[in-house]
Every structure is written in structure tokens, then in C-alpha cells.
Design a protein around this motif. Sequence first.
Motif, mmCIF file in Angstrom:
data_model
loop_
_atom_site.group_PDB
_atom_site.id
_atom_site.type_symbol
_atom_site.label_atom_id
_atom_site.label_comp_id
_atom_site.label_asym_id
_atom_site.label_seq_id
_atom_site.Cartn_x
_atom_site.Cartn_y
_atom_site.Cartn_z
ATOM 1 N N THR A 92 -59.212 -12.741 68.217
ATOM 2 C CA THR A 92 -60.098 -12.089 67.649
ATOM 3 C C THR A 92 -60.535 -12.434 66.069
ATOM 4 O O THR A 92 -61.526 -11.963 65.831
ATOM 5 C CB THR A 92 -60.153 -10.762 67.929
ATOM 6 N N SER A 93 -59.537 -13.200 65.663
ATOM 7 C CA SER A 93 -59.545 -13.388 64.332
ATOM 8 C C SER A 93 -60.056 -14.944 64.089
ATOM 9 O O SER A 93 -59.278 -15.958 64.836
ATOM 10 C CB SER A 93 -58.246 -13.350 63.533
ATOM 11 N N GLU A 94 -61.158 -15.149 63.483
ATOM 12 C CA GLU A 94 -61.455 -16.470 63.122
ATOM 13 C C GLU A 94 -60.438 -17.254 62.301
ATOM 14 O O GLU A 94 -60.279 -18.703 62.497
ATOM 15 C CB GLU A 94 -63.060 -16.482 62.380
ATOM 16 N N THR A 95 -59.957 -16.732 61.508
ATOM 17 C CA THR A 95 -58.854 -17.441 60.470
ATOM 18 C C THR A 95 -57.695 -17.767 61.554
ATOM 19 O O THR A 95 -57.380 -19.153 61.136
ATOM 20 C CB THR A 95 -58.382 -16.605 59.480
ATOM 21 N N GLU A 96 -57.232 -16.944 62.124
ATOM 22 C CA GLU A 96 -56.117 -17.222 63.089
ATOM 23 C C GLU A 96 -56.417 -18.536 64.026
ATOM 24 O O GLU A 96 -55.792 -19.487 64.259
ATOM 25 C CB GLU A 96 -55.458 -16.184 63.864
ATOM 26 N N ILE A 97 -57.675 -18.517 64.515
ATOM 27 C CA ILE A 97 -58.076 -19.546 65.625
ATOM 28 C C ILE A 97 -58.088 -21.011 64.821
ATOM 29 O O ILE A 97 -57.795 -21.755 65.617
ATOM 30 C CB ILE A 97 -59.206 -19.052 66.592
ATOM 31 N N GLY A 143 -56.367 -33.909 79.628
ATOM 32 C CA GLY A 143 -55.396 -33.579 78.346
ATOM 33 C C GLY A 143 -56.118 -33.066 77.046
ATOM 34 O O GLY A 143 -55.286 -32.670 76.082
ATOM 35 N N GLU A 144 -57.533 -33.123 76.973
ATOM 36 C CA GLU A 144 -58.402 -32.924 75.620
ATOM 37 C C GLU A 144 -58.604 -31.248 75.495
ATOM 38 O O GLU A 144 -58.403 -30.736 76.452
ATOM 39 C CB GLU A 144 -59.573 -33.596 75.624
ATOM 40 N N PHE A 145 -58.743 -30.903 74.338
ATOM 41 C CA PHE A 145 -59.192 -29.473 74.251
ATOM 42 C C PHE A 145 -60.297 -29.409 73.203
ATOM 43 O O PHE A 145 -60.824 -30.153 72.480
ATOM 44 C CB PHE A 145 -57.937 -28.735 73.627
ATOM 45 N N THR A 146 -61.000 -28.100 73.378
ATOM 46 C CA THR A 146 -62.255 -27.966 72.775
ATOM 47 C C THR A 146 -61.726 -27.453 71.187
ATOM 48 O O THR A 146 -60.736 -27.150 71.188
ATOM 49 C CB THR A 146 -62.912 -26.781 73.421
ATOM 50 N N LYS A 147 -62.945 -27.707 70.290
ATOM 51 C CA LYS A 147 -62.830 -26.823 69.283
ATOM 52 C C LYS A 147 -62.944 -25.429 69.366
ATOM 53 O O LYS A 147 -63.274 -25.000 70.495
ATOM 54 C CB LYS A 147 -63.990 -27.404 68.246
ATOM 55 N N PRO A 148 -62.770 -24.376 68.409
ATOM 56 C CA PRO A 148 -62.845 -23.102 68.578
ATOM 57 C C PRO A 148 -64.219 -22.729 69.121
ATOM 58 O O PRO A 148 -65.186 -23.165 68.564
ATOM 59 C CB PRO A 148 -62.521 -22.292 67.153
ATOM 60 N N ILE A 149 -64.458 -21.795 70.084
ATOM 61 C CA ILE A 149 -65.782 -21.478 70.617
ATOM 62 C C ILE A 149 -66.014 -19.956 70.489
ATOM 63 O O ILE A 149 -65.123 -19.247 70.877
ATOM 64 C CB ILE A 149 -65.697 -21.710 72.345
ATOM 65 N N LYS A 150 -67.057 -19.567 69.770
ATOM 66 C CA LYS A 150 -67.339 -18.100 69.592
ATOM 67 C C LYS A 150 -67.905 -17.430 70.552
ATOM 68 O O LYS A 150 -68.872 -17.873 70.837
ATOM 69 C CB LYS A 150 -67.813 -17.918 67.963
ATOM 70 N N GLU A 175 -66.425 -11.352 72.413
ATOM 71 C CA GLU A 175 -65.190 -10.491 72.214
ATOM 72 C C GLU A 175 -64.232 -11.251 71.406
ATOM 73 O O GLU A 175 -63.193 -10.905 71.201
ATOM 74 C CB GLU A 175 -64.626 -10.368 73.622
ATOM 75 N N GLY A 176 -64.348 -12.626 71.012
ATOM 76 C CA GLY A 176 -63.456 -13.255 70.052
ATOM 77 C C GLY A 176 -63.734 -15.002 70.104
ATOM 78 O O GLY A 176 -64.558 -15.507 70.640
ATOM 79 N N TYR A 177 -62.720 -15.601 70.141
ATOM 80 C CA TYR A 177 -62.663 -17.042 69.902
ATOM 81 C C TYR A 177 -61.838 -17.668 70.923
ATOM 82 O O TYR A 177 -60.782 -17.293 71.133
ATOM 83 C CB TYR A 177 -62.271 -17.769 68.505
ATOM 84 N N TYR A 178 -62.279 -18.837 71.363
ATOM 85 C CA TYR A 178 -61.399 -19.549 72.522
ATOM 86 C C TYR A 178 -61.267 -20.968 72.118
ATOM 87 O O TYR A 178 -62.172 -21.708 71.523
ATOM 88 C CB TYR A 178 -62.160 -19.266 73.899
ATOM 89 N N ILE A 179 -60.051 -21.445 72.619
ATOM 90 C CA ILE A 179 -59.725 -22.770 72.698
ATOM 91 C C ILE A 179 -59.645 -23.342 73.995
ATOM 92 O O ILE A 179 -58.244 -22.630 74.263
ATOM 93 C CB ILE A 179 -58.665 -23.504 71.535
ATOM 94 N N CYS A 180 -60.160 -23.958 74.786
ATOM 95 C CA CYS A 180 -59.645 -24.543 76.218
ATOM 96 C C CYS A 180 -59.145 -25.747 76.137
ATOM 97 O O CYS A 180 -59.654 -26.720 75.473
ATOM 98 C CB CYS A 180 -60.895 -24.225 76.872
#
Length: 609
Positions: free
Chosen positions: A140-145, A196-203, A206-211
Motif C-alpha cells: 500500500t506504500s509507494e515508497t516501499e514498492i 521470467g520478466e517482471f513489471t514496473k510498479p502498477i498503481k 487498493e495499492g501497488y503491484y509488481i507482477c
Amino acid sequence: MQKVVLLILIISLFSLKANAQNSKVLAEVGDIKITTQEFLKRYELTPHANKQKDISNPDMKKDFLLTLIAEKLIAKEALKNKIDTLKEFKSIEDYIKNIYLRDALYFKEVKEKVVIKQSDWEEGKKRISQKLKIKFLFSTSETEINEVYKLLQNGASFDSLLSLRDENNEQLALAEVTFGKMHPDIENEIYKLSGGEFTKPIKLKEGYYICKLYDKTINSDLTDSEKSSIRSVIQTRKEDSLYQEFYSKFFRDIVVNVDTKIFVELAEKIKEQYSKKKESELGKEDERKFLLEKDFFEIINSFSKDELQSIFVKFSSSPISLESFIYFLIMENFDVYNIDISSIRGKLNYIVQNYIQNKLLEREAVKRGYQDLPEIKNDIESWRTFYLSQRYMSLIYKTEDVSSEEALAFYNKTNHTFEKPMQYRISEIYSKDLLKIEAALKELESGKDFGEVASKYHDVDSIKIKNGDIGYISSSENSLYSKTLSSMKEGDYIGPIAYNEGYSIIMLSDSKQESLSSPATYEEAESDIKGILKSKKLYDRLENDVASLASKKGVKINTKELSDLKVTDINVVVFRRYGFGGQMLAVPYTPLFSNWYEVYKKQNIKNPL
């Protein structure tokens, strides 16, 4: 179990048949006209109890047409008796108008503006052919993600980081994703990935995701179901985008306040009303707890006349009184899981906010003249006619009484022997939540046992633990539905039927008729006799009243057109979902009432058929 209904969901404005079939008049009674369009909409979308009969059967269609005629004639009598001036009826009428006018606005501002391009279709086809296996990191924290993303960019293991986080517990296995199954913002990013690749943070809200993408499989041979879902997903997403755009523009800078003092007092009154209820009425701790119509009438009576007329919702024009808002609450169905004052205020605040938004949308629709659109007028009038007739019949039933003298005379006339009213043993799934009824119907349609479904979805614990079995009821106790029950076979179910401020699905388990014979005493038989006579009085009065009204106006029925009219072969019941929120039955459910026509024919020498 014999299946009686098929569940169908529709969204927004509804259309049935080609206009060529809709323009003809099936029946005329004075200034009352019933077209093929109205008949088809009501007939096809009403649950029919007797699945053994083809619903294209001329007798079934005729009985239903006669029922619609009776409904309209009774509604006219209701108007003469000023039922439409009653506050409770006006609240029903306002509620229905609000739903349909908002739906019309949604259709014009959202649904009608959807454009699906060929490129949208091609992209959807490409995506639905791919199945992706993923896992995600969440915060839920932009800084943490962002810190986590930097670690990944510097070579940290995605799986190692995930294993140390709470979201790992819900991802013991890879999640399979295909087109339309995830938020489009996430979907747009993960379909760009290679293994094997991952996304940048997605807002997201409810919060931020990296997939991270672990695997991708491609199947170019699409099923018919997958092909049809492509358009549905695209349509839904484009509607959502247009809705968000309209919503943000329309409500920008709009502020409508409510009277804080009245809000607090109303919440306290609701709390007091809950406190009057028995523990058995409230249900289990984890179940929703409802207030009924009678509860709100008690709340209304607890305020003074001046308090009820006080302005509660402070619109700049046509503000809303406290009394009007409480009548709205009766229609809205107030419920909470916890009956503490904080939960009650929270729920009341949520309802007030939605009420204000919906009123503003309704007023915008009126400003644009959507209340004059033919389909909107017809739909609102259909519900208005239904509620007028139902309120009037309920009034008649309450006023019809059976004296002890009448009951004793009947007892003596029958020589102390008579048949008791038909007894029906029924099981029921009842809920105020239409979504629960929808889910129950889906499970019944899939073949699940009625008792099993009732134990899962029935709102009342004491019935739920009995698998929905409510035992035998007398036809005189539920006289308005006795004709429906009489046409059903054991194992048949019908529904949903609007009943007791909620919705019911009813299954017939058994039926029987018993006789009371000598030496039964009058005291033993009095209750049954009064039930028989009250039911008979109601039907006799309704049949005679409707027949007399019809005789004054004359009945013309296009028998050939009715016989030739094509109807669907499957019984369907439709929940209609409305633009800007709301769901209810697509058409009113009216129990069959056609016996009045036999009385009418006796009153008239010529048979109009």
C-alpha cells in the motif's frame, strides 16, 4: 427435480422481438390496450410454474392475458380510491422512476457511446489465446514498492522477496490469467512480458503491484465461449472507462449537505429499533441484520410532524424532508452486520451519499426530458400499475372479514362436514438480497438439491437448518398464490417472487386435502372455516368487481393473434441490472387471475371470443 426457470442476466435497456410483431393490439378494454410487445415482455420474463406445458399453449397465453387485463382494471379502481396519494405508494413510485431515469441517462452517456474497433477485437483475440502464469508483490506504500522494485532491478530474486511477505500466503500456486480476468492496467503490463520478466510498479486503487510472468501458453483454437467473451470484456471495459469519465465530470464541484442533527437522531432511532428485536429475529453474529417496513413505520411515528417535515437533504432546489427519506429507506432495505451505533451511522452515511448522487442523476435525466422516452414511460407505468393493483388487493383482503355468525352458519349448512382448504407443503429460499437469490437460482439450474441450496442461502436461520422446509400451508393463508401452487407438480420450483420485502424461490414438496367430519365441534373447525370463507370472499369480490368493470367497458380480444403469437419455449426469469447501480426483477410478477372472465361471460349474453 423438475426445473422450472432458467436464469438470464441483462444489462440496461431491454428489447425482445422485432417491431413488426410488437405493434399489434392483443386486447382492448375501454381505453386499456395490451400490445403484443407488452404481453411478450411480461409473459416471457415471468416464471411459469407448470413446465410440463409448452408456454406457447393458447390456454396459458389466454390466462396470462386475462391476468394482465385484471391487473389494469384493478389499478384503475386503486386510482379511484386514491391509493396513488398514499405516502407509501408515492415512495414506491419515486423509487421506480429514479431507477429507470438513471438507466436512461446511463444508456445515453455511457452505453450508447461505446465504439468497438477492429483493433480492439484483434487485441482481445490475441490475448484470450494466451494463458499466463504469474505471481505478484503488493504494497500500500509507494515508497516501499519502489524500494522493492530497485532490489529486483539490482538482481534480487523475486521468489525470495515474495517468500518474506504476507502476500506469499495467498500465492502458494501460480495464478492463471487470461483476457478479462484481471484489472486492465495490470493486464496491459503483463501481456508485454516474456518468461521470467517482471513489471514496473502498477498503481491501483487498493495499492501497488509488481507482477512476474513465469509461463505462457498459446492456444489458437478458440471455443465459441471464448470468442463471445471477447466482445463482452471489451464492452464492459469501455463502458467502465466512459462511466468514470462522466462520473468525474458530472459530480465535480457539487456539494450537497445533510442536516447533521437530524442524521444523528435518525441513526439513534434506528439503533433503538434494532434493540427492540429478539435475538432470533437478528440472526447470527456474522449475518446481515435487516429492518422491515413495520420497523420504519415505527420510526416515523416516533418523530413529531414538524420533525418529519424538516429538511434533511439540502438540495438547492426541491430539498428532501426527513419523512421522504425514511420512506426511501423502506424501499432501500437497511441492513448492518453489527448493530452498534458506529456501524449504523456508517451504513446510513453510505446510503445518504448514494441517495444524493442518484437524485442528482435522476434530476439530470428529467432536465433532458428522458421521462418522456416511450420505453421509459412504458416500463415505469408497468410497475406503477402492478403496485397499484397489489396495494388495492391487499386493502380488500384486510377489509374482508368473517364473523362468527357466518362461520357457524357455514358449519351448520355443511352438516358439520366439509373439506379443509388444500394444504401445500413447500420449501423456500428467501432473501432480501437479490444477488443471493441469483446465486441460488444458478445452483438450482445446475442440478443441486433444493434443500442444500436453501440451507446455504435462506436468510432465516430457523428455516435454513430445516433445508428450507416450512411445512404445510393452507391455500387460504396464501390465497393470492394458491392458483400458482395448484398448477405445480411435486418437485417443481418457481421464483423469484417478490414477497415480504424480499424475494422467494418456492418448491412444492407435497399437497393434500383433508376433510373435517362429524363429530368435529364448531370450536375445532372455526379457524379453518373462517380461512375458507375469507379466501372465498376475497376471490368472489375480486372476480365480481373485475367482471363488472370489464362489462362496463367491453372486452375485445384478438384470439387469432394471441394464438399465433410466437413465444420462447424456455421459461426465463430476468434480473435487470440498471445503469449507475441497481438491480431488480425485469418485470413485475403477478399471480394468475383469470377466473373473473367466467363471471364476465355470465354477465354478458355474447361471448366476445
